[in-house]
Design an enzyme around this catalytic site. Sequence first.
Site, PDB file in Angstrom:
ATOM      1  N   THR A  29      17.288  35.931  42.603  1.00 18.73           N
ATOM      2  CA  THR A  29      17.237  37.354  42.854  1.00 18.73           C
ATOM      3  C   THR A  29      16.452  37.942  41.755  1.00 18.73           C
ATOM      4  O   THR A  29      16.211  39.120  41.729  1.00 18.73           O
ATOM      5  CB  THR A  29      18.945  37.840  42.554  1.00 18.73           C
ATOM      6  OG1 THR A  29      19.382  37.502  41.390  1.00 18.73           O
ATOM      7  CG2 THR A  29      19.607  37.536  43.815  1.00 18.73           C
ATOM      8  N   CYS A  37      30.693  38.365  35.895  1.00 13.85           N
ATOM      9  CA  CYS A  37      30.211  39.482  36.820  1.00 13.85           C
ATOM     10  C   CYS A  37      30.990  39.087  37.964  1.00 13.85           C
ATOM     11  O   CYS A  37      31.122  37.900  38.440  1.00 13.85           O
ATOM     12  CB  CYS A  37      28.676  38.929  37.028  1.00 13.85           C
ATOM     13  SG  CYS A  37      27.869  40.318  38.140  1.00 13.85           S
ATOM     14  N   ARG A  40      29.097  38.106  44.251  1.00 14.47           N
ATOM     15  CA  ARG A  40      29.054  36.831  44.714  1.00 14.47           C
ATOM     16  C   ARG A  40      28.388  35.748  44.106  1.00 14.47           C
ATOM     17  O   ARG A  40      26.984  36.177  43.340  1.00 14.47           O
ATOM     18  CB  ARG A  40      28.625  36.886  46.239  1.00 14.47           C
ATOM     19  CG  ARG A  40      28.623  35.468  46.936  1.00 14.47           C
ATOM     20  CD  ARG A  40      28.231  35.666  48.546  1.00 14.47           C
ATOM     21  NE  ARG A  40      28.057  34.478  49.111  1.00 14.47           N
ATOM     22  CZ  ARG A  40      27.869  34.291  50.538  1.00 14.47           C
ATOM     23  NH1 ARG A  40      27.446  35.357  51.136  1.00 14.47           N
ATOM     24  NH2 ARG A  40      27.897  33.192  51.067  1.00 14.47           N
ATOM     25  N   ARG A  62      15.731  40.538  34.982  1.00 15.82           N
ATOM     26  CA  ARG A  62      16.295  41.976  34.613  1.00 15.82           C
ATOM     27  C   ARG A  62      17.640  41.672  34.863  1.00 15.82           C
ATOM     28  O   ARG A  62      18.269  41.056  35.435  1.00 15.82           O
ATOM     29  CB  ARG A  62      15.665  42.799  35.645  1.00 15.82           C
ATOM     30  CG  ARG A  62      16.021  42.806  37.169  1.00 15.82           C
ATOM     31  CD  ARG A  62      15.128  43.724  38.069  1.00 15.82           C
ATOM     32  NE  ARG A  62      15.680  43.579  39.465  1.00 15.82           N
ATOM     33  CZ  ARG A  62      15.417  42.745  40.353  1.00 15.82           C
ATOM     34  NH1 ARG A  62      14.695  41.638  40.013  1.00 15.82           N
ATOM     35  NH2 ARG A  62      16.021  42.658  41.447  1.00 15.82           N
ATOM     36  N   CYS A  64      21.516  42.798  35.527  1.00 16.19           N
ATOM     37  CA  CYS A  64      22.419  43.258  36.622  1.00 16.19           C
ATOM     38  C   CYS A  64      22.853  44.689  36.660  1.00 16.19           C
ATOM     39  O   CYS A  64      23.450  45.071  35.388  1.00 16.19           O
ATOM     40  CB  CYS A  64      23.507  42.120  36.842  1.00 16.19           C
ATOM     41  SG  CYS A  64      24.794  42.612  38.086  1.00 16.19           S
ATOM     42  N   CYS A  67      27.314  44.347  36.762  1.00 14.91           N
ATOM     43  CA  CYS A  67      27.922  44.062  35.512  1.00 14.91           C
ATOM     44  C   CYS A  67      27.476  44.525  34.083  1.00 14.91           C
ATOM     45  O   CYS A  67      28.090  44.445  32.974  1.00 14.91           O
ATOM     46  CB  CYS A  67      28.245  42.370  35.609  1.00 14.91           C
ATOM     47  SG  CYS A  67      26.643  41.437  35.062  1.00 14.91           S
TER      48      CYS A  67
END
Length: 340
Positions: A29, A37, A40, A62, A64, A67
């Site tokens: 991702t 966090c 999933r 980068r 999240c 969270c």
Amino acid sequence: MINFDTAWAAFSARDRSFDGRFVVAVSSTGIYCKPSCPARHPKRENVRFYRDPAEARVAGYRACLRCKPDEVGRDRIAVARAVALIEAAEDIIALDDLAEQVGYAPHHFHRLFKRATGVTPAAYARGLRAQRAARALTEEATVTEAIYEAGYSAPSRFYEGGAKRLGMTPSAWKRGGAGVTIRWTVADTSLGAMLVAATDKGLCRVSFDEGEDALRERFPNAEIVPGGAALADLAARVVASVESPDRDQDLPLDVQGTAFQEAVWQALRQIPIGETRTYTELATIAGNPRAVRAAGTACGANQVAVVIPCHRAQRADGSMGGYAYGVDRKIVLRNREGVE
């Protein structure tokens, strides 16, 4: 260096105590998260661990948006600043004022502070005052002088909270415990003879391989008397906590320590049966991630073996660590709780 297995276990458990110690980057991702966090979890092969957000950003990841891992450092700075403000203040700072000074909404900062230190801002301030009172009671000429020296605006305010926290009256404290009655007995357990001692308020000493002489040495000015029927039920519940640790006995305590020690003890009592925590994790929960050695010292200063389960503490590498009553006993206690 970050131990991958330890970090992965913390990430899998969404362990908040590891927030701020490393970040979790996901190659599929391109984002990085804090260990807790709620998103999933990705596949293990897609995960990388970095020491901090800056290192993850250099690697091309980068933050999240869920969270917000970059805010962890800000949270820790805010808690540290709040602690400094509380310790420097002569009076207890109202939550609204404290939160405003560190730049947070009151309700949010209340949760943040408790999560980081194990206690609320007000409880931290009360504990600090009680410590100052305990010290002043040994230094000042009168109890009243000691109460004001500790920062209480009037003796009545001390008796509302401080005296209860000390576990005995301030006059008795100043006389080194004189006037306090401690009842004791030695009970047989499968791990050997166990000393059980208690004041009217709760357990003050639970230990293996000790007797009346050791108790008198620890509390030289208290009245030490055999427990008899008055202690029988409480002693039986202590023995049950050794033999059947899966049963919560909810035993009353009369022990005192520094705010940090009490935070570590509280963290120990909150560890679910069958689980362990590292000294680093305990230090983090107690509000000072760098105070790993102090967390170990707090475990060693525990006056009530098993009741405050310091046998659930271990080193970061998974090794057992020390135990005041022998590592063999620690192994047995952990095995009974389902820890291999």
